[in-house]
Design an enzyme around this catalytic site. Structure first.
Site, PDB file in Angstrom:
ATOM      1  N   CYS A  50       0.821  -1.232   0.000  1.00 51.04           N
ATOM      2  CA  CYS A  50       0.000   0.000   0.000  1.00 51.04           C
ATOM      3  C   CYS A  50       0.846   1.270   0.000  1.00 51.04           C
ATOM      4  O   CYS A  50       0.328   2.360  -0.276  1.00 51.04           O
ATOM      5  CB  CYS A  50      -0.928   0.008   1.205  1.00 51.04           C
ATOM      6  SG  CYS A  50      -1.996  -1.429   1.258  1.00 51.04           S
ATOM      7  N   HIS A  62      -2.828   7.219   3.809  1.00 58.19           N
ATOM      8  CA  HIS A  62      -3.364   5.985   3.232  1.00 58.19           C
ATOM      9  C   HIS A  62      -4.743   5.711   3.834  1.00 58.19           C
ATOM     10  O   HIS A  62      -4.926   5.751   5.056  1.00 58.19           O
ATOM     11  CB  HIS A  62      -2.396   4.836   3.519  1.00 58.19           C
ATOM     12  CG  HIS A  62      -2.901   3.506   3.072  1.00 58.19           C
ATOM     13  ND1 HIS A  62      -3.507   3.317   1.862  1.00 58.19           N
ATOM     14  CD2 HIS A  62      -2.887   2.291   3.686  1.00 58.19           C
ATOM     15  CE1 HIS A  62      -3.854   2.043   1.737  1.00 58.19           C
ATOM     16  NE2 HIS A  62      -3.487   1.402   2.835  1.00 58.19           N
ATOM     17  N   ASN A  80     -10.210   0.479   1.353  1.00 59.75           N
ATOM     18  CA  ASN A  80      -8.756   0.491   1.175  1.00 59.75           C
ATOM     19  C   ASN A  80      -8.426  -0.034  -0.228  1.00 59.75           C
ATOM     20  O   ASN A  80      -8.599  -1.222  -0.493  1.00 59.75           O
ATOM     21  CB  ASN A  80      -8.131  -0.398   2.266  1.00 59.75           C
ATOM     22  CG  ASN A  80      -6.618  -0.482   2.171  1.00 59.75           C
ATOM     23  OD1 ASN A  80      -6.018  -0.060   1.187  1.00 59.75           O
ATOM     24  ND2 ASN A  80      -6.008  -1.055   3.191  1.00 59.75           N
TER      25      ASN A  80
HETATM   26  O1  UT7 Z   1      -3.278  -1.561   4.058  1.00 61.50           O
HETATM   27  C1  UT7 Z   1      -3.079  -2.278   5.259  1.00 61.50           C
HETATM   28  C2  UT7 Z   1      -4.286  -3.114   5.497  1.00 61.50           C
HETATM   29  N1  UT7 Z   1      -4.790  -3.346   6.789  1.00 61.50           N
HETATM   30  C3  UT7 Z   1      -5.095  -2.442   7.755  1.00 61.50           C
HETATM   31  O2  UT7 Z   1      -4.815  -1.286   7.723  1.00 61.50           O
HETATM   32  C4  UT7 Z   1      -5.882  -3.014   8.914  1.00 61.50           C
HETATM   33  C5  UT7 Z   1      -5.585  -2.364  10.246  1.00 61.50           C
HETATM   34  N2  UT7 Z   1      -6.490  -2.870  11.266  1.00 61.50           N
HETATM   35  C6  UT7 Z   1      -7.784  -2.466  11.341  1.00 61.50           C
HETATM   36  O3  UT7 Z   1      -8.210  -1.625  10.568  1.00 61.50           O
HETATM   37  C7  UT7 Z   1      -8.651  -3.042  12.428  1.00 61.50           C
HETATM   38  O4  UT7 Z   1      -7.857  -3.825  13.305  1.00 61.50           O
HETATM   39  C8  UT7 Z   1      -9.809  -3.936  11.865  1.00 61.50           C
HETATM   40  C9  UT7 Z   1     -10.850  -3.039  11.191  1.00 61.50           C
HETATM   41  C10 UT7 Z   1      -9.278  -4.960  10.901  1.00 61.50           C
HETATM   42  C11 UT7 Z   1     -10.514  -4.652  13.016  1.00 61.50           C
HETATM   43  O5  UT7 Z   1     -10.969  -3.709  13.965  1.00 61.50           O
HETATM   44  P1  UT7 Z   1     -10.689  -3.968  15.530  1.00 61.50           P
HETATM   45  O6  UT7 Z   1     -11.347  -2.872  16.257  1.00 61.50           O
HETATM   46  O7  UT7 Z   1      -9.202  -4.129  15.693  1.00 61.50           O
HETATM   47  O8  UT7 Z   1     -11.491  -5.297  15.801  1.00 61.50           O
HETATM   48  P2  UT7 Z   1     -10.945  -6.703  16.319  1.00 61.50           P
HETATM   49  O9  UT7 Z   1     -10.098  -7.355  15.310  1.00 61.50           O
HETATM   50  O10 UT7 Z   1     -10.405  -6.509  17.709  1.00 61.50           O
HETATM   51  O11 UT7 Z   1     -12.309  -7.502  16.435  1.00 61.50           O
HETATM   52  C12 UT7 Z   1     -13.329  -7.132  17.396  1.00 61.50           C
HETATM   53  C13 UT7 Z   1     -14.513  -8.030  17.188  1.00 61.50           C
HETATM   54  C14 UT7 Z   1     -14.153  -9.527  17.121  1.00 61.50           C
HETATM   55  O12 UT7 Z   1     -15.182 -10.230  17.767  1.00 61.50           O
HETATM   56  P3  UT7 Z   1     -14.975 -10.756  19.279  1.00 61.50           P
HETATM   57  O13 UT7 Z   1     -13.782 -11.658  19.234  1.00 61.50           O
HETATM   58  O14 UT7 Z   1     -14.760  -9.533  20.102  1.00 61.50           O
HETATM   59  O15 UT7 Z   1     -16.274 -11.456  19.556  1.00 61.50           O
HETATM   60  C15 UT7 Z   1     -14.197  -9.826  15.657  1.00 61.50           C
HETATM   61  O16 UT7 Z   1     -14.486 -11.168  15.384  1.00 61.50           O
HETATM   62  O17 UT7 Z   1     -15.148  -7.727  15.944  1.00 61.50           O
HETATM   63  C16 UT7 Z   1     -15.324  -8.935  15.200  1.00 61.50           C
HETATM   64  N3  UT7 Z   1     -15.291  -8.599  13.782  1.00 61.50           N
HETATM   65  C17 UT7 Z   1     -16.397  -8.253  13.094  1.00 61.50           C
HETATM   66  N4  UT7 Z   1     -17.684  -8.126  13.468  1.00 61.50           N
HETATM   67  C18 UT7 Z   1     -18.572  -7.731  12.523  1.00 61.50           C
HETATM   68  C19 UT7 Z   1     -14.235  -8.585  12.941  1.00 61.50           C
HETATM   69  N5  UT7 Z   1     -14.627  -8.222  11.715  1.00 61.50           N
HETATM   70  C20 UT7 Z   1     -15.969  -8.004  11.788  1.00 61.50           C
HETATM   71  C21 UT7 Z   1     -16.940  -7.606  10.842  1.00 61.50           C
HETATM   72  N6  UT7 Z   1     -18.216  -7.486  11.261  1.00 61.50           N
HETATM   73  N7  UT7 Z   1     -16.633  -7.335   9.544  1.00 61.50           N
END
Ligand code: UT7
Length: 319
Positions: free
Chosen positions: A108, A243, A273
């Site tokens: 990216c 980004h 993204n």
């Molecule tokens: O170009 C580089 C590419 N990548 C990035 O820049 C990604 C950087 N990271 C992020 O943007 C964030 O970490 C995410 C958006 C990917 C995730 O957000 P988060 O606030 O870090 O959530 P998390 O991974 O801690 O997940 C929290 C909860 C989990 O459920 P439990 O375990 O608390 O029950 C996940 O399973 O949210 C759940 N979850 C979802 N729920 C509904 C994860 N994805 C989803 C979804 N819809 N799409």
């Protein structure tokens, strides 16, 4: 080095959060509050090279020059249908350019790396007067579409800039460190009669929270370096174009720099993204809707798999 033209092209299909919630255990509420994304443009019937050529032609038209005037062509791309030849070679023929070209993969952060390389080319190659940078990406083809934590984040698109000689590029800071585990995709290669090791491929793997932390840390370090090393203050920068990966990453960086929201324009809401295309897509929007004014000072910053990151500082002199 100056930016004299920008252009972009999006796939025609709009996929909203609500559409995703029909086949994934997710919701508009979760995606909007955790990422800032409401919808994304996804490749369906289009070919990436067609979008890429359209973005290049739009940038050339904006610059008022023809493809024949381009002396070097750099394409940033992570994945496309061709392994070889390079996407730049394919698009070069489609737009009618005849110059040397190559692809780079800095994930990216590719646009920043391409700008830095272009700046060096202007310094070292007297015969180079115009360089075309294209960022063309289809990250949605890397995801497992049953995996809600990754596929909701991405969109496809292409954007290009035309560069000429000039003094607008003030400086850059690039950083890379080998850190594969938080963000990678492995592709299975063709078998030979001699392969004895176990091999496998699969979709993109991402440890979201780890990437989030690395992104904030690396981007802040790059931005601080490029601003301070060049004798600027954070207040003197008119726009920070970051980004478009997650609105919360953008906001965390903004708060650390203690800057006003208006200085951090974003479009992640519409496109998600789009990997290295995200910065030039944003730049093209701001150019075309006349947000940017001649004399503005801009920071561009991006991060991606590798881990790679980079930032650059430039003046905007385009009318
Ligand atoms: O170009 C580089 C590419 N990548 C990035 O820049 C990604 C950087 N990271 C992020 O943007 C964030 O970490 C995410 C958006 C990917 C995730 O957000 P988060 O606030 O870090 O959530 P998390 O991974 O801690 O997940 C929290 C909860 C989990 O459920 P439990 O375990 O608390 O029950 C996940 O399973 O949210 C759940 N979850 C979802 N729920 C509904 C994860 N994805 C989803 C979804 N819809 N799409």
């Amino acid at each position: 080095m100056n930016i004299i033209g920008t252009g972009r092209a999006h796939p025609s299909l709009t996929v909203t959060n609500e559409m995703l919630s029909r086949f994934l255990d997710t919701s508009d509420e979760w995606i909007t509050t955790r990422t800032g994304i409401k919808q994304r443009q996804l490749i369906s019937h289009e070919k990436l090279e067609d979008l890429a050529a359209e973005a290049c032609n739009n940038a050339l038209e904006d610059a008022g020059i023809s493809a024949k005037d381009i002396d070097f062509f750099i394409c940033s791309n992570v994945v496309n249908e061709y392994i070889t030849p390079s996407l730049s070679c394919i698009v070069q023929g489609m737009i009618g350019a005849t110059c040397a070209c190559f692809d780079l993969n800095s994930a990216c952060a590719g646009f920043i790396y391409a700008l830095d390389i272009a700046n060096s080319f202007f310094k070292t190659k007297k015969e180079v007067n115009h360089i075309l940078i294209l960022c063309a990406e289809e990250p949605t083809r890397m995801c497992d579409w049953q995996e809600r934590s990754t596929c909701v984040l991405f969109g496809d698109g292409a954007a290009a800039v035309v560069l000429s000689r000039g003094d607008d590029f003030i400086g850059s800071s690039l950083s890379s460190f080998s850190c594969v585990e938080p963000l990678y995709q492995i592709r299975e290669l063709e078998k030979t009669p001699f392969i004895t090791k176990e091999e496998f491929g699969g979709p993109l793997v991402m440890k979201g929270q780890e990437v989030f932390k690395l992104a904030v840390k690396s981007s802040l370090s790059d931005i601080r370096k490029v601003v301070e090393d060049n004798g600027y203050t954070y207040d003197e920068v008119d726009y920070y174009l970051l980004h478009q990966a997650n609105i919360r990453i953008i906001d965390t960086i903004r708060r650390s720099l203690d800057q006003d929201e208006v200085k951090f324009p974003h479009n992640i809401r519409h496109y998600g993204n789009t990997s290295s295309a995200s910065l030039p897509i944003l730049l093209d929007e701001l150019n075309r809707n006349q947000t940017l004014n001649s004399g503005d000072t801009i920071v561009l910053s991006a991060f991606g798999a590798g881990f790679t990151s980079g930032a650059c500082l430039l003046n905007w002199s385009k009318q």
